[in-house]
Design an enzyme around this catalytic site. Structure first.
Site, PDB file in Angstrom:
ATOM      1  N   GLY A  28       0.943  -1.074   0.092  1.00 34.95           N
ATOM      2  CA  GLY A  28       0.183  -0.524   0.004  1.00 34.95           C
ATOM      3  C   GLY A  28       0.580   1.682  -0.160  1.00 34.95           C
ATOM      4  N   HIS A  34       4.782   2.516  -8.101  1.00 45.28           N
ATOM      5  CA  HIS A  34       4.025   1.179  -7.877  1.00 45.28           C
ATOM      6  C   HIS A  34       2.525   1.142  -8.893  1.00 45.28           C
ATOM      7  CE1 HIS A  34       4.671   1.405  -2.964  1.00 45.28           C
ATOM      8  NE2 HIS A  34       4.488   0.467  -3.662  1.00 45.28           N
ATOM      9  N   GLN A  58       7.420  -9.862   7.818  1.00 46.00           N
ATOM     10  CA  GLN A  58       8.576  -8.892   7.019  1.00 46.00           C
ATOM     11  C   GLN A  58       9.387  -7.259   8.008  1.00 46.00           C
ATOM     12  OE1 GLN A  58       6.905  -8.403   3.569  1.00 46.00           O
ATOM     13  NE2 GLN A  58       7.779  -6.417   2.981  1.00 46.00           N
ATOM     14  N   VAL A 174      11.686   3.978 -10.134  1.00 41.40           N
ATOM     15  CA  VAL A 174      10.525   5.292 -11.761  1.00 41.40           C
ATOM     16  C   VAL A 174      10.920   6.489 -10.209  1.00 41.40           C
ATOM     17  CG1 VAL A 174       8.769   6.550 -11.693  1.00 41.40           C
ATOM     18  CG2 VAL A 174       8.512   4.380 -11.799  1.00 41.40           C
ATOM     19  N   SER A 183       9.500   6.450  -2.847  1.00 41.33           N
ATOM     20  CA  SER A 183       9.301   5.361  -2.146  1.00 41.33           C
ATOM     21  C   SER A 183       8.051   5.165  -1.323  1.00 41.33           C
ATOM     22  CB  SER A 183      10.425   4.879  -1.147  1.00 41.33           C
ATOM     23  OG  SER A 183      10.579   4.256   0.332  1.00 41.33           O
TER      24      SER A 183
END
Length: 295
Positions: A28, A34, A58, A174, A183
């Site tokens: 998300g 994305h 994680q 990107v 990010s």
């Protein structure tokens, strides 16, 4: 666009949709990076599935699981704009029900170095959840961004070793107009921290420029590390040039080598990388090399 939360509803939705299926697993806080993965999946597949799941397995004990950005409304709009067919929104109890006792682990030669050295158990969390998602979605292709280079390498090994019937597609990084790799954690950065964060892509630019010039690796790495550490807001974890396939240190530049960096800027951990093929997709970073580091 169909939104589903349960495993059974996911199976029901997918049973009605044609293949090939393209899959974009995410946590998300979606951004244009994305969206680029979804766009490529849309161009290559008849059905596109996106998962949004902040995977607790994680994150380490002192990491940012609780404050990791969550924006379901904004994420849904991104998916809708890119023509996604199914968005899977499982809860942790659905993915890891009581009694869940299975872990998928790729060997230490790929997972105990670089990010794995600083984040013990991280890649086990990644491979376990992605393996389960692959089993649920059964995609023909799965799309991951190059920014998480080690993650992509580890998952590629998992897919090959377990003979999973899918193609894992690595898509280019990107970047913002100023060079910062996109990010979800960039939103943590204040204005001064963001200026410091630009040193990561600039230092990578030095490696790319030097790869074109044919310089030996170690002196250039030393200059790049010194450039990063000259800013007190940057706390470097690693900056390495490695072989893409083995992630072992490389002594020469060129195709098949990648430069990887991880650093804290303020309290935010950022990663970035660049392929060191002089004709490769990251060659434009050379223009961002800080002039004072060039020789």
């Amino acid at each position: 666009m169909i939104l589903v939360e349960s495993l059974s509803d996911l199976r029901s939705a997918l049973a009605q949709l044609p293949g090939p299926v393209g899959f974009v697993p995410t946590m998300g806080a979606l951004h244009p990076g994305h969206a680029s993965l979804m766009r490529q999946a849309r161009a290559e597949c008849r059905t596109v599935v996106v998962s949004i799941f902040v995977n607790p397995k994680q994150f380490g004990p002192q990491e940012d699981f609780s404050r990791y950005p969550r924006d379901l409304a904004g994420d849904s709009e991104v998916c809708r704009a890119e023509g996604v067919d199914v968005v899977f929104l499982p809860q942790a109890a659905e993915m890891y029900p009581p009694g869940f006792a299975t872990e998928v682990r790729v060997g230490p030669e790929l997972t105990d170095k670089l990010c794995g050295h600083f984040r013990p158990g991280h890649f086990e969390g990644v491979t376990t959840v992605v393996a389960k998602l692959f089993n649920l979605v059964r995609p023909d292709r799965a799309y991951f961004g190059q920014k998480d280079f080690q993650q992509v390498r580890v998952l590629t090994q998992m897919v090959a070793d377990l003979a999973m019937p899918l193609e894992l597609v690595r898509c280019p990084i990107v970047r913002e107009a100023d060079g910062l790799a996109l990010s979800s954690r960039n939103r943590y950065l204040g204005s001064e921290e963001r200026a410091s964060a630009l040193r990561l892509s600039a230092a990578l630019g030095l490696l790319v420029a030097s790869a074109r010039a044919g310089e030996p690796v170690q002196p250039v790495l030393d200059r790049a590390r010194a450039y990063l550490e000259a800013d007190p807001a940057v706390r470097l974890q690693y900056f390495e040039v490695v072989e893409e396939r083995t992630l072992e240190p490389a002594t020469t530049f060129g195709p098949g080598r990648v430069a990887l960096v991880a650093a804290y800027v303020g309290s935010t951990r950022l990663i970035d990388n660049a392929l060191l093929d002089p004709e490769g997709p990251d060659r434009a970073l050379a223009a961002r090399a800080p002039k004072e580091t060039l020789k």
